[in-house]
Design a protein around this motif. Structure first.
Motif, mmCIF file in Angstrom:
data_model
loop_
_atom_site.group_PDB
_atom_site.id
_atom_site.type_symbol
_atom_site.label_atom_id
_atom_site.label_comp_id
_atom_site.label_asym_id
_atom_site.label_seq_id
_atom_site.Cartn_x
_atom_site.Cartn_y
_atom_site.Cartn_z
ATOM 1 N N VAL A 23 42.583 -35.146 -52.229
ATOM 2 C CA VAL A 23 43.810 -34.872 -51.467
ATOM 3 C C VAL A 23 44.760 -36.056 -51.563
ATOM 4 C CG1 VAL A 23 44.722 -34.489 -49.144
ATOM 5 C CG2 VAL A 23 42.719 -33.230 -49.909
ATOM 6 N N LEU A 24 44.239 -37.274 -51.441
ATOM 7 C CA LEU A 24 45.089 -38.469 -51.530
ATOM 8 C C LEU A 24 45.703 -38.629 -52.929
ATOM 9 C CD1 LEU A 24 42.974 -41.026 -49.481
ATOM 10 C CD2 LEU A 24 45.156 -40.022 -48.840
ATOM 11 N N VAL A 25 44.916 -38.386 -53.959
ATOM 12 C CA VAL A 25 45.424 -38.493 -55.332
ATOM 13 C C VAL A 25 46.486 -37.425 -55.578
ATOM 14 C CG1 VAL A 25 44.780 -38.199 -57.757
ATOM 15 C CG2 VAL A 25 43.366 -39.611 -56.262
ATOM 16 N N ASP A 26 46.246 -36.219 -55.079
ATOM 17 C CA ASP A 26 47.239 -35.152 -55.218
ATOM 18 C C ASP A 26 48.533 -35.522 -54.494
ATOM 19 O OD1 ASP A 26 48.174 -32.480 -55.886
ATOM 20 O OD2 ASP A 26 47.897 -32.036 -53.746
ATOM 21 N N PHE A 27 48.404 -36.127 -53.330
ATOM 22 C CA PHE A 27 49.602 -36.551 -52.594
ATOM 23 C C PHE A 27 50.385 -37.605 -53.372
ATOM 24 C CE2 PHE A 27 51.540 -39.632 -49.656
ATOM 25 C CZ PHE A 27 52.506 -38.810 -49.087
ATOM 26 N N GLN A 28 49.676 -38.585 -53.912
ATOM 27 C CA GLN A 28 50.360 -39.645 -54.667
ATOM 28 C C GLN A 28 51.007 -39.103 -55.942
ATOM 29 O OE1 GLN A 28 51.069 -42.747 -53.825
ATOM 30 N NE2 GLN A 28 50.043 -42.469 -51.862
ATOM 31 N N ALA A 29 50.350 -38.146 -56.583
ATOM 32 C CA ALA A 29 50.890 -37.587 -57.826
ATOM 33 C C ALA A 29 52.132 -36.734 -57.569
ATOM 34 C CB ALA A 29 49.820 -36.757 -58.531
ATOM 35 N N ASN A 30 52.177 -36.050 -56.446
ATOM 36 C CA ASN A 30 53.284 -35.134 -56.137
ATOM 37 C C ASN A 30 54.139 -35.631 -54.979
ATOM 38 O OD1 ASN A 30 52.378 -33.267 -58.100
ATOM 39 N ND2 ASN A 30 50.833 -32.539 -56.655
ATOM 40 N N LYS A 31 54.207 -36.925 -54.782
ATOM 41 C CA LYS A 31 54.906 -37.486 -53.627
ATOM 42 C C LYS A 31 56.390 -37.129 -53.622
ATOM 43 C CE LYS A 31 55.051 -41.695 -50.957
ATOM 44 N NZ LYS A 31 54.604 -43.085 -50.877
ATOM 45 N N GLU A 32 57.043 -37.207 -54.764
ATOM 46 C CA GLU A 32 58.478 -36.902 -54.831
ATOM 47 C C GLU A 32 58.741 -35.438 -54.470
ATOM 48 O OE1 GLU A 32 60.919 -39.065 -55.331
ATOM 49 O OE2 GLU A 32 59.425 -40.668 -55.434
ATOM 50 N N TYR A 33 57.936 -34.531 -55.007
ATOM 51 C CA TYR A 33 58.108 -33.101 -54.705
ATOM 52 C C TYR A 33 57.862 -32.832 -53.233
ATOM 53 C CZ TYR A 33 57.264 -28.086 -54.657
ATOM 54 O OH TYR A 33 57.304 -26.748 -54.354
ATOM 55 N N ILE A 34 56.809 -33.430 -52.669
ATOM 56 C CA ILE A 34 56.484 -33.233 -51.251
ATOM 57 C C ILE A 34 57.613 -33.760 -50.371
ATOM 58 C CG2 ILE A 34 54.909 -33.942 -49.413
ATOM 59 C CD1 ILE A 34 52.656 -33.836 -51.512
ATOM 60 N N MET A 35 58.147 -34.947 -50.694
ATOM 61 C CA MET A 35 59.230 -35.522 -49.888
ATOM 62 C C MET A 35 60.483 -34.646 -49.947
ATOM 63 S SD MET A 35 58.871 -39.672 -50.516
ATOM 64 C CE MET A 35 60.366 -39.690 -51.388
ATOM 65 N N GLU A 36 60.762 -34.050 -51.100
ATOM 66 C CA GLU A 36 62.006 -33.305 -51.266
ATOM 67 C C GLU A 36 61.929 -31.882 -50.735
ATOM 68 O OE1 GLU A 36 64.994 -32.056 -54.913
ATOM 69 O OE2 GLU A 36 63.579 -33.709 -55.165
ATOM 70 N N PHE A 37 60.769 -31.188 -50.929
ATOM 71 C CA PHE A 37 60.712 -29.773 -50.598
ATOM 72 C C PHE A 37 59.775 -29.412 -49.448
ATOM 73 C CE2 PHE A 37 61.954 -29.859 -55.104
ATOM 74 C CZ PHE A 37 63.154 -29.182 -55.013
ATOM 75 N N LEU A 38 58.678 -30.123 -49.253
ATOM 76 C CA LEU A 38 57.663 -29.705 -48.286
ATOM 77 C C LEU A 38 57.696 -30.475 -46.972
ATOM 78 C CD1 LEU A 38 54.625 -29.268 -50.700
ATOM 79 C CD2 LEU A 38 56.208 -27.517 -49.871
ATOM 80 N N CYS A 39 58.276 -31.627 -46.959
ATOM 81 C CA CYS A 39 58.238 -32.473 -45.767
ATOM 82 C C CYS A 39 58.995 -31.812 -44.611
ATOM 83 C CB CYS A 39 58.843 -33.844 -46.078
ATOM 84 S SG CYS A 39 58.739 -34.983 -44.684
#
Length: 125
Positions: A23-39
């Motif tokens: 989960v942590l590795v997935d978060f770090q890999a997709n951090k930009e997408y998560i910050m822009e669309f999912l946060c």
């Protein structure tokens, strides 16, 4: 084919064991997408969330999944004794005492060989 099957099972077991790391590795890999669309707090940049709300949500979901799996997988403990606390009692006998019937034959022979073979080891100094 057998090696592929074994490697696949090992990978599944390792992923299950290190699920939080995944989960942590997935978060770090997709951090930009998560910050822009999912946060959830993407409209409030002053909070500086940077997707940590999604990470917390995923880690909590993973923890709940692990907890449910542990509750389902719990089994009743069975205690097995692998040792014996009391030693069995061995009674010694002499070969002469066993033959105690009346006969005209005289038993002058003693069991010297019996005692010469079975004796404690001698230490050589």
């Amino acid at each position: 084919m057998k090696n592929f099957f074994v490697l696949t099972l090992m990978a599944i077991m390792l992923l299950q064991t290190f699920s939080k790391v995944v989960v942590l590795v997935d978060f770090q890999a997709n951090k930009e997408y998560i910050m822009e669309f999912l946060c959830i707090n993407r409209d409030k940049p002053e909070l500086e969330c940077e997707g940590k709300c999604q990470l917390t949500k995923k880690l909590k979901a993973q923890h709940d999944t692990d907890k449910q799996a542990n509750e389902r997988g719990q089994k009743q403990e069975v205690q097995v004794n692998l040792y014996c606390q009391s030693l069995p009692v061995f009674t010694s006998y002499s070969p002469i005492a066993i033959v105690s019937f009346l006969s005209n034959y005289s038993f002058s022979h003693t069991s010297v060989a019996y005692h010469s073979i079975f004796h404690p080891p001698k230490t050589i100094v």
